[in-house]
Motif scaffolding. Sequence first.
Motif, PDB file in Angstrom:
ATOM      1  N   UNK A  24       8.042   1.020   3.611  1.00 41.81           N
ATOM      2  CA  UNK A  24       8.491  -0.094   2.775  1.00 41.81           C
ATOM      3  C   UNK A  24       7.512  -0.288   1.624  1.00 41.81           C
ATOM      4  N   UNK A  25       8.040  -0.689   0.499  1.00 47.28           N
ATOM      5  CA  UNK A  25       7.196  -0.775  -0.693  1.00 47.28           C
ATOM      6  C   UNK A  25       6.656  -2.172  -0.933  1.00 47.28           C
ATOM      7  N   UNK A  26       5.381  -2.188  -1.286  1.00 42.17           N
ATOM      8  CA  UNK A  26       4.674  -3.370  -1.740  1.00 42.17           C
ATOM      9  C   UNK A  26       3.967  -2.934  -3.020  1.00 42.17           C
ATOM     10  N   UNK A  31       3.733   1.038   2.079  1.00 41.44           N
ATOM     11  CA  UNK A  31       2.633   0.411   2.808  1.00 41.44           C
ATOM     12  C   UNK A  31       1.611   1.437   3.299  1.00 41.44           C
ATOM     13  N   UNK A  32       2.102   2.563   3.791  1.00 42.99           N
ATOM     14  CA  UNK A  32       1.195   3.592   4.304  1.00 42.99           C
ATOM     15  C   UNK A  32       0.308   4.144   3.191  1.00 42.99           C
ATOM     16  N   UNK A 103      -0.495  -1.780  10.998  1.00 42.16           N
ATOM     17  CA  UNK A 103      -1.610  -2.622  10.559  1.00 42.16           C
ATOM     18  C   UNK A 103      -2.166  -2.124   9.226  1.00 42.16           C
ATOM     19  N   UNK A 104      -1.419  -2.308   8.140  1.00 36.15           N
ATOM     20  CA  UNK A 104      -1.844  -1.731   6.857  1.00 36.15           C
ATOM     21  C   UNK A 104      -3.000  -2.467   6.178  1.00 36.15           C
ATOM     22  N   UNK A 105      -3.357  -3.646   6.658  1.00 36.80           N
ATOM     23  CA  UNK A 105      -4.387  -4.437   5.992  1.00 36.80           C
ATOM     24  C   UNK A 105      -5.761  -4.205   6.610  1.00 36.80           C
ATOM     25  N   UNK A 106      -6.133  -2.962   6.737  1.00 41.39           N
ATOM     26  CA  UNK A 106      -7.421  -2.592   7.311  1.00 41.39           C
ATOM     27  C   UNK A 106      -8.526  -3.133   6.419  1.00 41.39           C
TER      28      UNK A 106
END
Length: 166
Positions: A24-26, A31-32, A103-106
């Motif tokens: 999914x795009x942000x 995100x990845x 958990x993309x917000x590492x």
Amino acid sequence: MKKKIDIIIEARASSTRLPGKVLLKVLNRPLLDLMIERLKLISKIDSIIIATTTNEKDNEIEKLAKNNNVKCFRGSETDVLGRVVMAAKEFKTDIIVQTTGDNPLVDKNVSEQLINFFINNYEIYDFVSNDAGIYNSKFKQEFPMGLNTKVFKSSLLFDVEKKTKN
């Protein structure tokens, strides 16, 4: 002897709750892709490896890995443990820094603190994590879900795989 430290990201597109969430795009980017950018900032890392599945839905994940100059391992869709074990063996990983595409917000600083603690206590601990409080009320929860990082010896995971069928 220097230990090879690799980040292994478990990621797949066939999530049942939110299919394709890692793509999914942000900010007009998957995100990845954003997660990999953040992970590349962490020091003492030899490689970043995406452990995805052989499902054709994950071809896009492999392409994203290639475009980001990170390694990709494709394995079982249902056996996540086996997939991570095989990735660690293929890339000769000694120490795994494990996170998931969920958990993309590492956080670079949190992850580096865990890695440094683990390296400095390598002979004492096989596994360190910042998320024990999420899963066990005996521990204080200091980090919200989503900032999870685990650091452990690959040999520990190899032993777990030998002792379990699930």
